[in-house]
Write an enzyme that holds these catalytic residues in place. Structure first.
Site, mmCIF file in Angstrom:
data_model
loop_
_atom_site.group_PDB
_atom_site.id
_atom_site.type_symbol
_atom_site.label_atom_id
_atom_site.label_comp_id
_atom_site.label_asym_id
_atom_site.label_seq_id
_atom_site.Cartn_x
_atom_site.Cartn_y
_atom_site.Cartn_z
ATOM 1 N N ARG A 60 1.214 -1.103 0.033
ATOM 2 C CA ARG A 60 -0.503 -0.061 -0.378
ATOM 3 C C ARG A 60 0.760 1.054 -0.137
ATOM 4 N NH1 ARG A 60 -3.105 -3.863 1.754
ATOM 5 N NH2 ARG A 60 -0.704 -4.405 2.587
ATOM 6 N N THR A 61 1.515 1.063 1.234
ATOM 7 C CA THR A 61 2.341 2.479 0.663
ATOM 8 C C THR A 61 3.359 3.242 0.081
ATOM 9 O OG1 THR A 61 2.753 1.820 3.396
ATOM 10 C CG2 THR A 61 3.652 4.086 3.149
ATOM 11 N N LYS A 88 25.626 -4.877 0.114
ATOM 12 C CA LYS A 88 27.487 -4.803 -0.241
ATOM 13 C C LYS A 88 27.774 -3.790 0.770
ATOM 14 C CE LYS A 88 26.670 -4.354 -5.351
ATOM 15 N NZ LYS A 88 27.063 -4.041 -6.355
ATOM 16 N N ARG A 110 11.012 3.386 3.569
ATOM 17 C CA ARG A 110 10.421 2.771 4.815
ATOM 18 C C ARG A 110 11.955 2.229 5.342
ATOM 19 N NH1 ARG A 110 5.702 -1.414 4.642
ATOM 20 N NH2 ARG A 110 4.805 0.711 5.130
ATOM 21 N N HIS A 138 4.154 5.670 11.488
ATOM 22 C CA HIS A 138 4.676 6.124 10.260
ATOM 23 C C HIS A 138 3.386 7.224 10.016
ATOM 24 C CE1 HIS A 138 3.005 4.081 6.721
ATOM 25 N NE2 HIS A 138 2.564 2.751 6.834
HETATM 26 N N1 CP Z 1 -0.452 0.303 5.870
HETATM 27 C C1 CP Z 1 0.834 -0.469 5.309
HETATM 28 O O1 CP Z 1 1.705 0.057 5.855
HETATM 29 O O2 CP Z 1 1.116 -1.051 4.413
HETATM 30 P P1 CP Z 1 2.152 -1.506 3.458
HETATM 31 O O3 CP Z 1 2.875 -2.341 4.411
HETATM 32 O O4 CP Z 1 1.622 -2.532 2.380
HETATM 33 O O5 CP Z 1 2.932 -0.595 3.081
#
Ligand code: CP
Length: 320
Positions: A60-61, A88, A110, A138
């Site tokens: 999603r993100t 590496k 992320r 998040h």
């Molecule tokens: N909600 C969320 O962060 O989903 P993903 O891990 O798929 O990005």
């Protein structure tokens, strides 16, 4: 990048004011139309280059950021740790500095380590947007959850219970900060082993039984068990977890009012949530995903110095 009123980076909701959060949500409103109806791209980030740097899996993100960037006409590059020189032994800062040497404007990152986004933001000139850092925050998920609740009812005074593995959840932390700042009543519910020590000191109620949480809440935000972050047996088994804490149709049918059911995804059906609930009339889980694109457009726009009062006019400015 200057970043305008929000500053250079978006690292979390803990240090944003209620006004900053409202500004992002309000700026997302005109972008909803562009993202929901797939209106042609708008040129507000034309000439900006954004790198999506994902060191952990995401559906999603990552895709939502990419849609948001493309709909604002930014140039985007996706980098995953597998296949990059990180494998590496290159450090995070060296990776980012090399990307900056190619003249980028923003990094969406992320990372599995809590604090990684701040660490990077303090070391590079480009804007850094935290797309999830370990168990910390998040923020864009928190914002899209707020926008989704606000679509249904005023956030102030709404009772939101976060159910499940709060201990390992960056989504829970961003939700708690955002909801409390906007005046919601917040609770958590889960096994004691999966609730952070001292969570009550933040002004959050704690329910030990999911039936009590369902009786109290207007909104349930259901979290998955983050088995990948658990080093020990926090629950006897996923079957036992479902039996005691699962958000099932039978439990919801005993609720005194219709609840809004949220889940940040990915869902583990039959572990934390019953399929009949996830696909039922009170679930807004896919609305959350849709709102994610608009919220991320708003964050990118504001960090790039876009003026909130001009966001409305952006939707009338198709790409030429
Ligand atoms: N909600 C969320 O962060 O989903 P993903 O891990 O798929 O990005």
């Amino acid at each position: 990048m200057s970043g305008g009123r929000l500053g250079k980076d978006l690292l979390g909701l803990e240090h944003l004011s209620a006004d900053d959060i409202r500004l992002i949500l309000d700026t997302a409103e005109p972008f909803k139309e562009i993202s929901e109806r797939a209106i042609k791209k708008v040129p507000v980030l034309r000439g900006k280059t954004i790198v999506n740097l994902f060191f952990e899996p995401s559906t999603r993100t990552r895709i939502s950021f990419e849609f948001a960037e493309k709909r604002l006409s930014a140039d985007t590059v996706n980098v995953a740790s597998a296949g990059s020189s990180v494998v590496k032994g290159e450090t995070l800062v060296d990776t980012a500095r090399n990307l900056e040497a190619m003249r980028i404007d923003m990094v969406v990152m992320r990372h599995g380590a809590s604090g990684a986004a701040r660490f990077l933001g303090e070391r590079i000139e480009s804007s850094v947007i935290n797309a999830g850092d370990g168990k910390h925050e998040h923020p864009t998920q928190g914002l899209l959850d707020l926008l989704t609740i606000r679509d249904h009812r005023p956030i102030a005074g709404t009772k939101v219970c976060i159910v499940g593995d709060v201990l390992h959840s960056r989504v829970a932390r961003s939700n708690i900060w955002g909801l409390l700042k906007l005046g919601a009543e917040v609770a958590v519910c889960g096994p004691q082993t999966l609730l952070p020590l001292g969570i009550g000191e933040l002004g959050v109620r704690v329910f030990r039984r999911v039936e009590e949480a369902i009786e109290w809440a207007d909104v349930l935000n259901v979290l998955r068990l983050q088995l990948e972050r658990m080093q020990a047996g926090y629950v006897p088994s996923t079957r036992e977890y479902y039996r005691v804490f699962g958000v099932t149709l039978e439990r919801l049918e005993r609720a005194p009012r219709d609840l809004i059911i949220m889940h940040p995804g990915p869902m583990n059906r039959g572990v934390e949530i019953d399929s009949r609930v996830a696909d039922g009339p009170h679930a807004v889980i896919l609305d959350q995903v849709t709102n994610g694109v608009a919220v991320r457009m708003a964050v990118l726009y504001l960090l790039a110095g876009g003026r909130p009062e001009l966001a409305e006019s952006a939707k009338g400015a198709p790409e030429r």
